[in-house]
Each structure stands twice: as C-alpha cells, then as structure tokens.
Enzyme design. Structure first.
Site, PDB file in Angstrom:
ATOM      1  N   LYS A  86       0.506  -0.893  -0.222  1.00 24.77           N
ATOM      2  CA  LYS A  86      -0.021   0.355  -0.205  1.00 24.77           C
ATOM      3  C   LYS A  86       0.832   1.116   0.514  1.00 24.77           C
ATOM      4  O   LYS A  86       1.187   1.832   0.774  1.00 24.77           O
ATOM      5  CB  LYS A  86      -0.893   0.355   1.291  1.00 24.77           C
ATOM      6  CG  LYS A  86      -2.166   1.160   0.629  1.00 24.77           C
ATOM      7  CD  LYS A  86      -2.818   1.999   2.016  1.00 24.77           C
ATOM      8  CE  LYS A  86      -1.915   2.405   3.097  1.00 24.77           C
ATOM      9  NZ  LYS A  86      -1.588   4.020   2.266  1.00 24.77           N
ATOM     10  N   GLY A 139       6.703   5.033   8.663  1.00 23.04           N
ATOM     11  CA  GLY A 139       6.054   6.290   9.212  1.00 23.04           C
ATOM     12  C   GLY A 139       5.795   6.190  10.365  1.00 23.04           C
ATOM     13  O   GLY A 139       6.854   6.865  11.070  1.00 23.04           O
ATOM     14  N   THR A 143       1.304   5.752  15.044  1.00 25.41           N
ATOM     15  CA  THR A 143       0.726   4.604  13.960  1.00 25.41           C
ATOM     16  C   THR A 143       1.069   3.196  13.989  1.00 25.41           C
ATOM     17  O   THR A 143       0.740   2.187  13.838  1.00 25.41           O
ATOM     18  CB  THR A 143       0.577   4.898  12.093  1.00 25.41           C
ATOM     19  OG1 THR A 143      -0.152   6.006  12.163  1.00 25.41           O
ATOM     20  CG2 THR A 143      -0.017   3.784  11.381  1.00 25.41           C
ATOM     21  N   GLU A 161      10.195   0.987  11.469  1.00 24.82           N
ATOM     22  CA  GLU A 161      11.164   1.634  10.829  1.00 24.82           C
ATOM     23  C   GLU A 161      10.172   3.366  11.287  1.00 24.82           C
ATOM     24  O   GLU A 161       8.671   3.400  10.516  1.00 24.82           O
ATOM     25  CB  GLU A 161      11.112   2.154   9.577  1.00 24.82           C
ATOM     26  CG  GLU A 161      12.851   2.735   9.373  1.00 24.82           C
ATOM     27  CD  GLU A 161      12.770   4.346   8.888  1.00 24.82           C
ATOM     28  OE1 GLU A 161      12.236   4.979   9.919  1.00 24.82           O
ATOM     29  OE2 GLU A 161      12.877   4.056   7.666  1.00 24.82           O
ATOM     30  N   CYS A 195      12.939  11.400   7.497  1.00 24.70           N
ATOM     31  CA  CYS A 195      13.120  10.413   8.979  1.00 24.70           C
ATOM     32  C   CYS A 195      14.430  10.661   9.642  1.00 24.70           C
ATOM     33  O   CYS A 195      15.004  10.406  10.548  1.00 24.70           O
ATOM     34  CB  CYS A 195      12.494   8.832   9.435  1.00 24.70           C
ATOM     35  SG  CYS A 195      13.574   7.695   8.363  1.00 24.70           S
ATOM     36  N   GLU A 297       9.455  14.779  17.342  1.00 22.96           N
ATOM     37  CA  GLU A 297       9.392  15.231  15.737  1.00 22.96           C
ATOM     38  C   GLU A 297       8.737  16.082  14.751  1.00 22.96           C
ATOM     39  O   GLU A 297       7.282  16.192  14.784  1.00 22.96           O
ATOM     40  CB  GLU A 297       9.669  13.993  14.540  1.00 22.96           C
ATOM     41  CG  GLU A 297       9.859  13.464  13.314  1.00 22.96           C
ATOM     42  CD  GLU A 297       9.724  12.478  12.978  1.00 22.96           C
ATOM     43  OE1 GLU A 297      10.611  11.991  11.810  1.00 22.96           O
ATOM     44  OE2 GLU A 297       8.699  11.775  13.098  1.00 22.96           O
TER      45      GLU A 297
END
Length: 363
Positions: A86, A139, A143, A161, A195, A297
């Site tokens: 996805k 992500g 989540t 990750e 990231c 973040e």
C-alpha cells in the site's frame, strides 16, 4: 517528485537512482544466499533453511514514495514472497507508474499487488489479515504503535521504521567545511521531510559561534522555489496540514524562549506555485534539550542548534529523546568516534558523513 513537492534535482539524484539500486541489489542478493551448517561431532549436521513466509504486507510513507516503496518490495520479492503493498494516499503516482513498469517487465500477475487507499482502511485491512504473516511499515510512531498492537497478538513478523529526532554532533576537531556542507544537507534535504534528517545539532563550544554563523549564512543562500526548477533547493511541504504543523512548532519554539536565527515563516511564491506550502529553512537556538521542540518530531525544515562542553554532556543530551533512529558524528579523532558512537542509542550512526548506505547492513 510526483505529488510530494520535492525538488526535481533531488528526485533525479536520490529517489530514482536509489529505487533502481534497491531492485538490483536484492535481485543479485537472492542468488548469493548462504546457509549456516554446524557439525555435531560425527553424529549429525545441523543446517538452516530460510524459506519464504508467504505474503508480505508492505506499507510505505509519502516523503520518499518510490525510494522507500522499492526498499520494501524488492527484498520481499527476492526472498520468494508475494507482496501486497500500500503506497501512501498522499503520493500514489510513483507507485502506479512503478506498477506499469513491472507489468512491462513481465512480472507475473499476483506476485506484486499494489492496493491504493487510506491507512485506516486499506492499511488496516492488510495489517489485520490472517493470511499476511509479515508486515513492514515505515511512518509515524503513533501509527506504528497501532500496527504493533494488532500484529503482535497474531504473532506476525513485524518491521517498523518510525520517527526520528536525530542528533548531529560536531566536535571542534572536525573537517569544518565538510561538516558544514553536510549539515546543510542533513538538515534541509527534502524540506526536512526525511526521517533521517539531523534535526538537533550539537556543536562543541569552542567552535559553536563560528559554525552557527556559517550555518546561518549558508542556509540563507538556499533557494526556495518551484520544484521543477533545477536550481531549487527547498520545495513544497507535502500538504497544508503538514505546513501548519511545522509552523506550529516554530511558534512553540518561540514560546519556549527559542531564538529564530533565520527562517521561521511561510514562504509565498508567485506564479505556478503561489498556493504552495513552502516554509523557510529555520534555525533555532537557546532551547533546553528537554523542551517539546527538541523532543518531538517536526518533520520539516526546522533545526535547533546548541553548544556542548564535554562528551558526557552531549551523549546525555543526544540520548534524551524517545526516538533512536539515526545519529551523525563529526570528529577526526578515531578513538573518540568509536567511543561516542558506541554510547549513542541510535539504530544507525554516520561518522563524518550522512545518508551513506550499504544495503548489507541492518537498518
């Protein structure tokens, strides 16, 4: 660059070459597999077989939609798995174009299945499906927690990750020009929407003022502009929501008594990009390492810079967040490099470089 607002030059130099490298590396890796064998006296030989798990569910993020998508798909296919992947709903175009290339290349139907949709529907269906025993997700941390809560009770193989609040530690004995140039890249590449960007910069006090002065000057030279312009350094953020989040953190930094040395505002362009979500690259000083700006973040072109006096202090400050994705270390002292790197709680640590990649190493 499709859908994401990243500069065309970055797509050409990073995203497309690394996507191709992902496919080529894992394709050759599949034919170089070796299995361990252990002789138990004269009685037996114990050996390890590694077999495909079946269907792999791969859920990739919007910031590097082709590069990170292929980094998941390629090893799963090379291991003999079929894939249900996805791509992110905000950047679906590159995955669609990639699917066309896979068909053209003769990939058999059903081997790679690309499902477009929202995370709470398509992504959730992949994660909870009993016929998908392995999940790879890149992500947000929130989540990732939800995915783990679903996958763990089902005993699925899980690769997560998640976020990064990465330290960039600069000692006074560094190669100044290289450290400065690379810090610009590690701070503001892809508008800070990587990231692995070094969002917390720590500079040894004896070098601090010189480094900050040069960092501010060089940052002000970055061109904010149309992503299609090959001279553009800073493109658009992914969405209005992300822009408001980034600007909100800049406001928060001011409330936490931070000093904005450069940037700090939305940048408005004329012409084709007049409605774009551009934010000036921003440098902030004067913040405590425990404040929210230094703990959460931001995922935008915003960095903080702080001085340090000792290895012990900077190691403590660097390790003070819940995020341990990556770190960057600048020193010409080999012993110090090994000593500090060993003390940093990060998954990958770059010494005198940034974003250098070898796919044989863990990530």
């Amino acid at each position: 660059r499709f859908n994401s607002g990243k500069p065309l030059a970055l797509a050409k130099s990073l995203a497309i070459p690394r996507a191709s490298a992902n496919l080529r590396f894992f394709a050759t890796g599949a034919i170089h597999f070796a299995s361990e064998a252990h002789f138990t006296g004269s009685e037996a030989v114990n050996y390890t077989l590694r077999t495909p798990v079946g269907v792999a569910g791969c859920i990739s993020p919007w910031n590097l939609p082709l590069y990170l998508f292929t980094w998941k798909v390629a090893p799963a296919l090379a291991a003999g798995c079929t894939v249900v992947a996805k791509p992110p709903e905000l950047t679906p175009m590159t995955a669609f174009m990639f699917s066309q290339l896979c068909i053209e290349a003769g990939l058999p139907p059903g081997v790679l299945n690309i499902v477009h949709g929202f995370g709470n529907k398509a992504g959730h269906a992949i994660v909870e499906h009993p016929g998908i025993p392995a999940i790879s997700f890149t992500g947000g941390t929130a989540t990732g927690k939800k995915i783990a809560s679903i996958a763990a009770p089902m005993f699925k193989k899980l690769s997560l990750e998640l976020g990064g609040k990465n330290p960039n530690i600069i000692f006074a004995d560094c190669d100044f020009d290289r450290a400065l140039e690379t810090t610009i890249q590690s701070s503001f590449s892809n508008q800070g929407e990587i990231c692995l960007c070094g969002s917390r910069v720590f500079v040894e006090r004896s070098l601090y003022h010189q480094f900050v002065d040069q960092l501010v000057q060089r940052t002000r030279m970055l061109k904010i502009g149309d992503p299609l312009d090959v001279q553009t350094n800073i493109g658009s953020l992914i969405s209005e929501t992300q822009m408001k989040k980034v600007l909100g953190y800049i406001t928060l930094a001011k409330e936490e008594n931070g000093n904005i040395l450069t940037g700090g505002r939305q940048s408005r362009l004329n012409g084709r990009c007049e409605r774009g979500f551009f934010v000036q690259p921003t440098i902030i000083t004067g913040l405590d390492c425990k404040c929210r700006t230094n703990q959460e973040e931001i995922f935008g072109p915003v960095i903080t810079v702080a001085p340090f006096d000792s290895e012990e202090q900077v190691i403590t400050d660097a390790n003070s967040t819940a995020y341990g994705l990556s770190a960057t270390l600048w020193t010409e002292n080999l012993s110090r490099a090994h000593r500090v790197a060993a003390a940093l709680k990060s998954g990958i640590i770059w010494v005198n470089c940034w974003l250098f990649r070898d796919l044989r190493t863990p990530f």
